[in-house]
Design a protein around this motif. Structure first.
Motif, mmCIF file in Angstrom:
data_model
loop_
_atom_site.group_PDB
_atom_site.id
_atom_site.type_symbol
_atom_site.label_atom_id
_atom_site.label_comp_id
_atom_site.label_asym_id
_atom_site.label_seq_id
_atom_site.Cartn_x
_atom_site.Cartn_y
_atom_site.Cartn_z
ATOM 1 N N ASP A 1 0.851 -1.182 0.000
ATOM 2 C CA ASP A 1 0.000 0.000 0.000
ATOM 3 C C ASP A 1 0.886 1.230 0.000
ATOM 4 O OD1 ASP A 1 -2.132 1.702 0.080
ATOM 5 O OD2 ASP A 1 -2.868 1.087 2.048
ATOM 6 N N CYS A 2 0.668 2.106 -0.974
ATOM 7 C CA CYS A 2 1.459 3.335 -1.122
ATOM 8 C C CYS A 2 0.595 4.535 -0.731
ATOM 9 C CB CYS A 2 1.949 3.468 -2.563
ATOM 10 S SG CYS A 2 2.731 5.052 -2.944
ATOM 11 N N PRO A 3 1.064 5.418 0.142
ATOM 12 C CA PRO A 3 0.245 6.557 0.576
ATOM 13 C C PRO A 3 0.176 7.688 -0.448
ATOM 14 C CG PRO A 3 2.396 6.688 1.598
ATOM 15 C CD PRO A 3 2.375 5.396 0.821
ATOM 16 N N LEU A 4 0.896 7.553 -1.553
ATOM 17 C CA LEU A 4 0.996 8.651 -2.512
ATOM 18 C C LEU A 4 0.036 8.503 -3.689
ATOM 19 C CD1 LEU A 4 4.880 8.903 -2.515
ATOM 20 C CD2 LEU A 4 3.266 10.281 -1.220
ATOM 21 N N ASP A 5 -0.917 7.564 -3.586
ATOM 22 C CA ASP A 5 -1.934 7.435 -4.619
ATOM 23 C C ASP A 5 -3.314 7.486 -3.967
ATOM 24 O OD1 ASP A 5 -2.401 4.923 -3.482
ATOM 25 O OD2 ASP A 5 -1.160 3.890 -4.950
ATOM 26 N N GLU A 6 -4.346 7.298 -4.753
ATOM 27 C CA GLU A 6 -5.721 7.394 -4.257
ATOM 28 C C GLU A 6 -6.251 6.070 -3.711
ATOM 29 O OE1 GLU A 6 -7.411 10.253 -4.013
ATOM 30 O OE2 GLU A 6 -5.628 11.273 -4.801
ATOM 31 N N ASP A 7 -5.484 4.992 -3.856
ATOM 32 C CA ASP A 7 -5.947 3.662 -3.437
ATOM 33 C C ASP A 7 -5.551 3.385 -1.990
ATOM 34 O OD1 ASP A 7 -7.185 2.718 -5.836
ATOM 35 O OD2 ASP A 7 -5.199 2.527 -6.708
ATOM 36 N N ARG A 8 -6.537 3.268 -1.108
ATOM 37 C CA ARG A 8 -6.259 2.870 0.276
ATOM 38 C C ARG A 8 -6.410 1.354 0.354
ATOM 39 N NH1 ARG A 8 -10.079 6.759 1.257
ATOM 40 N NH2 ARG A 8 -11.348 5.356 2.532
ATOM 41 N N VAL A 9 -5.414 0.672 -0.203
ATOM 42 C CA VAL A 9 -5.508 -0.780 -0.368
ATOM 43 C C VAL A 9 -5.640 -1.481 0.983
ATOM 44 C CG1 VAL A 9 -4.394 -2.829 -1.343
ATOM 45 C CG2 VAL A 9 -4.125 -0.610 -2.465
ATOM 46 N N GLY A 10 -4.825 -1.093 1.940
ATOM 47 C CA GLY A 10 -4.854 -1.761 3.240
ATOM 48 C C GLY A 10 -6.219 -1.721 3.877
ATOM 49 N N GLU A 11 -6.837 -0.552 3.903
ATOM 50 C CA GLU A 11 -8.156 -0.414 4.523
ATOM 51 C C GLU A 11 -9.223 -1.160 3.736
ATOM 52 O OE1 GLU A 11 -10.597 3.102 6.671
ATOM 53 O OE2 GLU A 11 -9.963 3.564 4.628
ATOM 54 N N ARG A 12 -9.161 -1.093 2.412
ATOM 55 C CA ARG A 12 -10.210 -1.706 1.596
ATOM 56 C C ARG A 12 -10.165 -3.228 1.639
ATOM 57 N NH1 ARG A 12 -9.794 2.898 -3.155
ATOM 58 N NH2 ARG A 12 -11.083 4.436 -2.062
ATOM 59 N N VAL A 13 -8.977 -3.794 1.778
ATOM 60 C CA VAL A 13 -8.893 -5.249 1.944
ATOM 61 C C VAL A 13 -9.561 -5.652 3.253
ATOM 62 C CG1 VAL A 13 -7.318 -7.181 2.346
ATOM 63 C CG2 VAL A 13 -6.837 -5.548 0.508
ATOM 64 N N TYR A 14 -9.259 -4.919 4.323
ATOM 65 C CA TYR A 14 -9.886 -5.217 5.609
ATOM 66 C C TYR A 14 -11.408 -5.079 5.528
ATOM 67 C CZ TYR A 14 -5.395 -5.069 8.161
ATOM 68 O OH TYR A 14 -4.134 -5.323 8.639
ATOM 69 N N MET A 15 -11.896 -4.006 4.917
ATOM 70 C CA MET A 15 -13.338 -3.783 4.844
ATOM 71 C C MET A 15 -14.019 -4.833 3.978
ATOM 72 S SD MET A 15 -14.001 0.336 4.925
ATOM 73 C CE MET A 15 -13.246 0.682 3.344
ATOM 74 N N ASP A 16 -13.345 -5.275 2.920
ATOM 75 C CA ASP A 16 -13.927 -6.300 2.065
ATOM 76 C C ASP A 16 -14.103 -7.609 2.826
ATOM 77 O OD1 ASP A 16 -14.595 -6.871 -0.914
ATOM 78 O OD2 ASP A 16 -13.341 -8.570 -0.334
ATOM 79 N N ILE A 17 -13.116 -7.957 3.638
ATOM 80 C CA ILE A 17 -13.231 -9.167 4.467
ATOM 81 C C ILE A 17 -14.412 -9.033 5.425
ATOM 82 C CG2 ILE A 17 -12.105 -10.516 6.291
ATOM 83 C CD1 ILE A 17 -9.433 -9.915 4.890
ATOM 84 N N LEU A 18 -14.553 -7.879 6.057
ATOM 85 C CA LEU A 18 -15.672 -7.644 6.972
ATOM 86 C C LEU A 18 -17.010 -7.731 6.251
ATOM 87 C CD1 LEU A 18 -14.127 -4.667 8.957
ATOM 88 C CD2 LEU A 18 -14.909 -6.798 10.000
ATOM 89 N N ASN A 19 -17.067 -7.190 5.051
ATOM 90 C CA ASN A 19 -18.339 -7.156 4.314
ATOM 91 C C ASN A 19 -18.747 -8.522 3.774
ATOM 92 O OD1 ASN A 19 -18.657 -4.410 4.754
ATOM 93 N ND2 ASN A 19 -17.615 -3.836 2.864
ATOM 94 N N ARG A 20 -17.775 -9.409 3.516
ATOM 95 C CA ARG A 20 -18.094 -10.735 2.974
ATOM 96 C C ARG A 20 -18.189 -11.819 4.041
ATOM 97 N NH1 ARG A 20 -14.436 -12.855 0.570
ATOM 98 N NH2 ARG A 20 -12.738 -11.343 0.673
ATOM 99 N N ALA A 21 -17.793 -11.490 5.263
ATOM 100 C CA ALA A 21 -17.771 -12.502 6.325
ATOM 101 C C ALA A 21 -19.170 -13.047 6.594
ATOM 102 C CB ALA A 21 -17.190 -11.908 7.602
ATOM 103 N N VAL A 22 -19.245 -14.335 6.892
ATOM 104 C CA VAL A 22 -20.514 -15.003 7.183
ATOM 105 C C VAL A 22 -20.621 -15.357 8.662
ATOM 106 C CG1 VAL A 22 -21.928 -17.045 6.710
ATOM 107 C CG2 VAL A 22 -20.657 -15.950 4.851
#
Length: 526
Positions: free
Chosen positions: A353-374
């Protein structure tokens, strides 16, 4: 094996690098600190001189503040940061506007941003995604495959098979295996760490690195520039060069005020010969392996990869190493055989994850796991300083019946982040999130594990620094054998914790509550 005379001289030279308080005051550290404070004092003196003119320009100040409020409300800045900046500008209309303009101007890291963009775009296809692997992953789990697609969009982060993953529940477990793997190195050793501190751990590692360099193994070390501010001498790279080791600091501290200080290299990567890699929260200092006691027992985790996925960590290291070089020899080092682990199950995605672009990869991976969890999401993190999006994701997962459990430190390393974390407790508990504090000491692990099928182990904390301001990396795992080890470790650690309840939150010390509420306003800027 006996040390050569040259190696002994080099190691003796490094031992002279130990730093005491007197050395710190009368060194480059002291000079930088003095010049930095001088600039701050100069800035305040200028403001005081202009203060007498403020009554004459109040109309202009009000107009500027109004314009800034409209601008902030329509900007793409994180909502929590908007609130912080609105408060700053209301309290300090003139200074706040200039401060905001300064921090948004990219002064201090424009060249870094341009160079990183050049590197990331130029290496996006350096490792080709196997269509067969991608197709199998899509059939296995379309939701997880969509996440993999997003990660590939953000950088060169392919999904791999044939990679064995070993999970280490403690830093000392990683250290023991790390020494064995370093001893076996034949071609190259790449190390990128946030913290390197002289002591037993680094001393043992350095002895091996010096020996390997003398044998002709290419050894490269990169550490964050903040190390020299408190932990290592400024000339440490030269000292390592005397041992045949190539060494760089990422963004050395300079005596000038700069927004560049936000962007630290928080990654922890070790790559050996292109076939073995380590990742996780463990830095190279004695507290991480409990050789030195700080904040009770230090709970940290790591993973070791063997196989195809190691190439991604090799590339990540070379991308950071190449910031100040034209050619980082990508093809040379990526061509070393990775020795696929044919029997290994599941899929692996190392990512950065690079802080110099618009992609907050670290946070979005975590949120995706939370959103898909059963069934459940179990989380270990040292810090809990949440933006609205992550706060909502945690609560929504719990509210729809997913067991969301946070395992946090029982003994903090920093008072302000600890108070900020406690400020989130009440609202999380109301939504059904379960919170536990590790009684034996400090948790530095960064782990997500969900539904016994996917997990993340890496360097990414649940705070603004990791999610917005640092270079980070992690390993995403799907249906790998080690996931059961991760969940087992979580449960064993949970047994050593005290549970946080609404009653314990009410009984929290008023000083901690007050501190948390006061600093919450500035949380996005910390």
């Amino acid at each position: 094996m006996m040390q050569t005379e040259e190696e002994n001289r080099g190691l003796a030279l490094l031992k002279k690098g130990q730093k005491g308080i007197i050395h710190a005051i009368f060194s480059r550290f002291g000079l930088i600190l003095l010049l930095f404070l001088a600039q701050v004092l100069l800035l305040f003196n200028v403001l005081i001189k202009f203060e007498k003119f403020l009554p004459h320009i109040m109309g202009t100040v009000v107009l500027c503040s109004f314009i800034m409020v409209i601008y902030l409300l329509n900007s793409r800045i994180n909502p929590a940061a908007k609130i912080t900046w609105l408060i700053v500008i209301v309290l300090m209309p003139v200074f706040g506007v200039f401060l905001f303009a300064y921090t948004q101007s990219d002064i201090g890291h424009r060249a870094l941003k341009a160079r990183m963009h050049q590197i990331l775009s130029g290496t996006k296809e350096e490792i080709i995604q196997s269509p067969d692997v991608s197709e199998r992953f899509s059939k296995e789990n379309p939701g997880a495959a969509a996440l993999a697609h997003y990660m590939r969009r953000s950088g060169c982060h392919p999904v791999y098979e044939k990679t064995s993953v070993t999970y280490f529940p403690l830093g000392e477990d990683k250290f023991e295996e790390m020494l064995k793997q370093l001893e076996a190195a034949q071609h190259f050793i790449f190390m990128e760490y946030f913290i390197v501190e002289e002591g037993m751990m680094w001393g043992r590692i350095l002895e091996i690195l010096a020996k390997k360099a003398a044998e002709g193994v290419e050894v490269r070390i990169m550490y964050d520039g903040f190390c020299e501010f408190a932990l290592l001498p400024h000339d440490y790279p030269k000292r390592l060069k005397a041992l045949g080791i190539k060494c760089k600091m990422f963004a050395p501290i300079t005596p000038f005020v700069s927004t560049h200080y936000n962007y630290r290299d928080h990654r922890k990567i070790l790559v050996i010969d292109g076939h073995t890699a380590f990742n996780g929260g463990v830095n190279l200092a004695d507290e991480y392996i409990n050789h030195r006691k700080r904040f009770g027992h230090w709970k940290d985790t790591a993973v070791m990869l063997k196989g195809e996925a190691v190439k991604s960590f090799t590339l990540m290291f070379l991308q950071m190493w190449g910031i100040d070089e034209k050619d980082s020899e990508y093809k040379k080092f990526l061509s070393y055989p990775a020795y696929p682990a044919e029997a290994a199950k599941g899929f692996v995605i190392p990512y950065g994850d690079c802080p110099l672009d618009e992609d907050r990869v670290g946070e979005r991976v975590y949120m995706d796991i939370l959103n898909r969890a059963v069934s459940y999401v179990h989380i270990m993190t040292p810090y809990l300083i949440l933006d609205e999006e992550m706060d909502t994701a945690l609560k929504f997962a719990a509210e729809r019946g997913v067991e969301v459990v946070l395992l946090l430190p029982g003994i903090p390393d920093k008072k302000i982040p600890y108070a900020l974390a406690k400020g989130h407790y009440a609202s999380l508990l109301e939504s059904g999130v379960k919170i536990y504090e590790y009684t034996p000491g400090f948790v530095h692990a960064k782990v997500f594990v969900s539904d016994m099928r996917e997990a993340v182990v890496g360097t990414i904390n649940l705070d603004y620094r990791s999610l917005y301001h640092h270079f980070e990396c992690a390993t995403y795992l799907y249906e790998t054998d080690c996931i059961q080890d991760i969940e087992k470790d979580f449960q064993e650690s949970l047994a050593k914790c005290r549970q946080v309840t609404k009653e314990t939150v009410k009984k929290e010390k008023w000083k901690v509550k007050l501190l948390g509420r006061l600093v919450k306003v500035a949380a996005p800027l910390l």
